[in-house]
Design a protein around this motif. Structure first.
Motif, PDB file in Angstrom:
ATOM      1  N   PHE A  30       0.802  -1.221   0.000  1.00  0.00           N
ATOM      2  CA  PHE A  30       0.000   0.000   0.000  1.00  0.00           C
ATOM      3  C   PHE A  30       0.839   1.276   0.000  1.00  0.00           C
ATOM      4  O   PHE A  30       0.291   2.360  -0.222  1.00  0.00           O
ATOM      5  N   THR A  31       2.147   1.154   0.231  1.00  0.00           N
ATOM      6  CA  THR A  31       2.996   2.342   0.171  1.00  0.00           C
ATOM      7  C   THR A  31       3.827   2.404  -1.106  1.00  0.00           C
ATOM      8  O   THR A  31       4.333   3.475  -1.448  1.00  0.00           O
ATOM      9  N   HIS A  32       3.944   1.281  -1.815  1.00  0.00           N
ATOM     10  CA  HIS A  32       4.773   1.265  -3.017  1.00  0.00           C
ATOM     11  C   HIS A  32       4.053   0.666  -4.238  1.00  0.00           C
ATOM     12  O   HIS A  32       3.818   1.374  -5.214  1.00  0.00           O
ATOM     13  N   GLN A  33       3.689  -0.613  -4.158  1.00  0.00           N
ATOM     14  CA  GLN A  33       3.181  -1.279  -5.352  1.00  0.00           C
ATOM     15  C   GLN A  33       1.879  -0.676  -5.868  1.00  0.00           C
ATOM     16  O   GLN A  33       1.772  -0.299  -7.038  1.00  0.00           O
ATOM     17  N   PHE A  34       0.868  -0.610  -5.002  1.00  0.00           N
ATOM     18  CA  PHE A  34      -0.443  -0.122  -5.446  1.00  0.00           C
ATOM     19  C   PHE A  34      -0.408   1.340  -5.878  1.00  0.00           C
ATOM     20  O   PHE A  34      -0.852   1.674  -6.990  1.00  0.00           O
ATOM     21  N   PRO A  35       0.134   2.256  -5.051  1.00  0.00           N
ATOM     22  CA  PRO A  35       0.144   3.655  -5.500  1.00  0.00           C
ATOM     23  C   PRO A  35       1.019   3.881  -6.725  1.00  0.00           C
ATOM     24  O   PRO A  35       0.710   4.722  -7.569  1.00  0.00           O
ATOM     25  N   ALA A  36       2.119   3.130  -6.839  1.00  0.00           N
ATOM     26  CA  ALA A  36       2.975   3.277  -8.023  1.00  0.00           C
ATOM     27  C   ALA A  36       2.223   2.844  -9.279  1.00  0.00           C
ATOM     28  O   ALA A  36       2.339   3.480 -10.336  1.00  0.00           O
ATOM     29  N   ALA A  37       1.475   1.756  -9.182  1.00  0.00           N
ATOM     30  CA  ALA A  37       0.683   1.294 -10.327  1.00  0.00           C
ATOM     31  C   ALA A  37      -0.353   2.344 -10.713  1.00  0.00           C
ATOM     32  O   ALA A  37      -0.549   2.639 -11.901  1.00  0.00           O
ATOM     33  N   LEU A  38      -1.030   2.918  -9.729  1.00  0.00           N
ATOM     34  CA  LEU A  38      -2.023   3.956 -10.006  1.00  0.00           C
ATOM     35  C   LEU A  38      -1.372   5.161 -10.683  1.00  0.00           C
ATOM     36  O   LEU A  38      -1.932   5.731 -11.627  1.00  0.00           O
ATOM     37  N   TYR A  39      -0.216   5.542 -10.185  1.00  0.00           N
ATOM     38  CA  TYR A  39       0.457   6.719 -10.739  1.00  0.00           C
ATOM     39  C   TYR A  39       0.953   6.455 -12.159  1.00  0.00           C
ATOM     40  O   TYR A  39       0.778   7.290 -13.050  1.00  0.00           O
ATOM     41  N   ARG A  40       1.557   5.314 -12.391  1.00  0.00           N
ATOM     42  CA  ARG A  40       2.094   5.011 -13.720  1.00  0.00           C
ATOM     43  C   ARG A  40       0.985   4.841 -14.764  1.00  0.00           C
ATOM     44  O   ARG A  40       1.213   5.082 -15.954  1.00  0.00           O
ATOM     45  N   LEU A  41      -0.188   4.427 -14.326  1.00  0.00           N
ATOM     46  CA  LEU A  41      -1.308   4.237 -15.250  1.00  0.00           C
ATOM     47  C   LEU A  41      -2.280   5.416 -15.215  1.00  0.00           C
ATOM     48  O   LEU A  41      -3.399   5.316 -15.719  1.00  0.00           O
ATOM     49  N   ARG A  42      -1.849   6.526 -14.640  1.00  0.00           N
ATOM     50  CA  ARG A  42      -2.772   7.636 -14.373  1.00  0.00           C
ATOM     51  C   ARG A  42      -3.454   8.173 -15.620  1.00  0.00           C
ATOM     52  O   ARG A  42      -4.641   8.522 -15.579  1.00  0.00           O
ATOM     53  N   TRP A  43      -2.709   8.258 -16.741  1.00  0.00           N
ATOM     54  CA  TRP A  43      -3.322   8.841 -17.927  1.00  0.00           C
ATOM     55  C   TRP A  43      -4.424   7.960 -18.480  1.00  0.00           C
ATOM     56  O   TRP A  43      -5.395   8.477 -19.089  1.00  0.00           O
ATOM     57  N   TRP A  44      -4.350   6.675 -18.281  1.00  0.00           N
ATOM     58  CA  TRP A  44      -5.408   5.776 -18.751  1.00  0.00           C
ATOM     59  C   TRP A  44      -6.697   5.977 -17.961  1.00  0.00           C
ATOM     60  O   TRP A  44      -7.768   6.140 -18.537  1.00  0.00           O
ATOM     61  N   TRP A  45      -6.576   5.971 -16.626  1.00  0.00           N
ATOM     62  CA  TRP A  45      -7.819   6.101 -15.864  1.00  0.00           C
ATOM     63  C   TRP A  45      -8.302   7.536 -15.754  1.00  0.00           C
ATOM     64  O   TRP A  45      -9.507   7.788 -15.648  1.00  0.00           O
ATOM     65  N   LEU A  46      -7.397   8.516 -15.815  1.00  0.00           N
ATOM     66  CA  LEU A  46      -7.839   9.912 -15.857  1.00  0.00           C
ATOM     67  C   LEU A  46      -8.566  10.196 -17.165  1.00  0.00           C
ATOM     68  O   LEU A  46      -9.527  10.976 -17.203  1.00  0.00           O
ATOM     69  N   GLY A  47      -8.123   9.552 -18.232  1.00  0.00           N
ATOM     70  CA  GLY A  47      -8.829   9.674 -19.504  1.00  0.00           C
ATOM     71  C   GLY A  47     -10.235   9.114 -19.422  1.00  0.00           C
ATOM     72  O   GLY A  47     -11.196   9.714 -19.928  1.00  0.00           O
ATOM     73  N   CYS A  48     -10.375   7.953 -18.775  1.00  0.00           N
ATOM     74  CA  CYS A  48     -11.703   7.374 -18.566  1.00  0.00           C
ATOM     75  C   CYS A  48     -12.558   8.294 -17.700  1.00  0.00           C
ATOM     76  O   CYS A  48     -13.756   8.489 -17.964  1.00  0.00           O
ATOM     77  N   PHE A  49     -11.946   8.848 -16.676  1.00  0.00           N
ATOM     78  CA  PHE A  49     -12.643   9.760 -15.766  1.00  0.00           C
ATOM     79  C   PHE A  49     -13.198  10.953 -16.553  1.00  0.00           C
ATOM     80  O   PHE A  49     -14.405  11.251 -16.502  1.00  0.00           O
ATOM     81  N   ALA A  50     -12.325  11.644 -17.278  1.00  0.00           N
ATOM     82  CA  ALA A  50     -12.739  12.836 -18.014  1.00  0.00           C
ATOM     83  C   ALA A  50     -13.764  12.501 -19.094  1.00  0.00           C
ATOM     84  O   ALA A  50     -14.768  13.210 -19.257  1.00  0.00           O
ATOM     85  N   GLY A  51     -13.512  11.415 -19.826  1.00  0.00           N
ATOM     86  CA  GLY A  51     -14.430  11.035 -20.891  1.00  0.00           C
ATOM     87  C   GLY A  51     -15.819  10.727 -20.385  1.00  0.00           C
ATOM     88  O   GLY A  51     -16.828  11.136 -20.985  1.00  0.00           O
ATOM     89  N   ASN A  52     -15.897  10.025 -19.265  1.00  0.00           N
ATOM     90  CA  ASN A  52     -17.197   9.659 -18.730  1.00  0.00           C
ATOM     91  C   ASN A  52     -17.933  10.855 -18.135  1.00  0.00           C
ATOM     92  O   ASN A  52     -19.160  10.924 -18.208  1.00  0.00           O
ATOM     93  N   VAL A  53     -17.199  11.793 -17.546  1.00  0.00           N
ATOM     94  CA  VAL A  53     -17.838  13.007 -17.033  1.00  0.00           C
ATOM     95  C   VAL A  53     -18.457  13.789 -18.188  1.00  0.00           C
ATOM     96  O   VAL A  53     -19.593  14.285 -18.096  1.00  0.00           O
ATOM     97  N   VAL A  54     -17.733  13.895 -19.292  1.00  0.00           N
ATOM     98  CA  VAL A  54     -18.261  14.598 -20.466  1.00  0.00           C
ATOM     99  C   VAL A  54     -19.488  13.879 -21.022  1.00  0.00           C
ATOM    100  O   VAL A  54     -20.514  14.510 -21.332  1.00  0.00           O
TER     101      VAL A  54
END
Length: 334
Positions: free
Chosen positions: A90-114
């Motif tokens: 919870f201090t390295h693996q999970f947050p690092a994965a979220l950060y490295r994949l951020r553009w993929w899920w932020l894209g989903c976030f923005a697209g779905n809000v629109v």
């Protein structure tokens, strides 16, 4: 490789195997003995490879294979049961994965809000659509009672569990079906379409304040978790479309292992959103207070990704499984 004198080889290395046996019998190991266990395991794996290649002896191969199997279980058990390993997830693996994949899920976030905003706007101008989906009596029940009662008609504890399981299932489908690509988009569309229809109906009947007052406290974190799962699923799909510098198999394997890391972490995120939905959303707190709790939970998640995750990523964490757990790498000389 030339054949070796098996008796001489056994005489030279039997004490090392005996020491590995001794380490396996220990109930509690210190850091030093755990490290020694790994070293002895790697040496025994090399010995087994040498014997198989140059002087195959069925009885000795069987013995060393069994010894290595027990050692592998012991090493894995030591790793996964340590609180340090749990905390590192919870201090390295999970947050690092979220950060490295951020553009993929932020894209989903923005697209779905629109898409949500456009659909609600369009449905607001086309009331005949909602009437084709629901009868007038069903719309009246939804507006007057059903939407609000949904959050309080069950005991909070059981409702939290129900919500948690349902959202975990949707997120799991997004990741599991991600390799196919299109099913993820279908799941997202259904999720947003249902929200847009209900939101448009509630807004049309001047109940928009109730709609957003009940959706936002838990919905921010809940939908973000779903968008993360969808983004990770789409990244898995892209891993075999564009493997980059890796082979297609290696690219899919890496993306798949990282997806498992995210899926495990999202279980906790969705648990938090389920607790908020069960205990905060239907609570007698003022609307502003309930929404503030939801916004705070969302901000904590983003801080977790962009502060903890960025630091973990810069330290070298990727979200993938540690190299020493992926496979046994045995070096032998030809």
């Amino acid at each position: 490789m030339p054949r070796i004198d098996i008796d001489a080889y056994v005489a030279a290395h039997s004490h090392e195997w005996a020491r590995l046996e001794e380490l396996l019998r220990e109930r509690r190991r210190t850091g030093a003995t755990s490290d020694e266990l790994v070293d002895r395991y790697q040496q025994a794996a090399t010995d087994l490879s040498v014997i198989r290649t140059s002087a195959p002896d069925a009885q000795l191969v069987s013995y060393l294979s069994s010894l290595l199997g027990r050692a592998r279980v012991a090493m894995l058990g030591t790793r996964v049961t340590r609180w340090q390993a749990f905390g590192r997830f919870f201090t390295h693996q999970f947050p690092a994965a979220l950060y490295r994949l951020r553009w993929w899920w932020l894209g989903c976030f923005a697209g779905n809000v629109v898409v949500l905003a456009v659909m609600m706007w369009w449905l607001g101008d086309h009331p005949e659509v909602e009437q084709s989906l629901l009868s007038q009596s069903e719309i009246d029940a939804l507006v007057k009672n059903d939407f609000e009662n949904y959050y309080s008609e069950h005991a909070a504890g059981s409702f939290a569990t129900q919500v948690w399981v349902n959202n975990a299932w949707v997120s799991a489908l997004c990741i599991a079906l991600g390799i196919l690509g299109l099913p993820v988009l279908y799941l997202l569309f259904n999720n947003i379409a249902n929200l847009a229809v209900v939101g448009a109906i509630m807004t049309r009947y001047d109940r928009g304040d109730l709609f957003w007052g009940l959706i936002l406290p838990h919905g921010l974190l809940e939908l973000t978790a779903v968008f993360v799962a969808a983004g990770v699923g789409l990244r898995l799909f892209w891993s075999w479309i564009e493997p980059g510098g890796l082979t297609r198999g290696a690219s899919i394997a890496h993306a798949g292992r990282t997806a498992i890391t995210v899926a495990m972490g999202l279980v906790v995120v969705l648990l938090v959103s389920g607790i908020i939905e069960a205990f905060v959303t239907p609570s007698p707190l003022p609307t502003w207070a309930r929404i503030a709790i939801g916004v705070t939970a969302e901000l904590v998640f983003f801080a977790y990704v962009f502060v903890v995750g960025r630091a973990a990523s810069r330290s070298g964490a990727t979200g993938d499984i540690a190299d020493d757990l992926l496979e046994d790498r045995v070096a032998t000389q030809a």
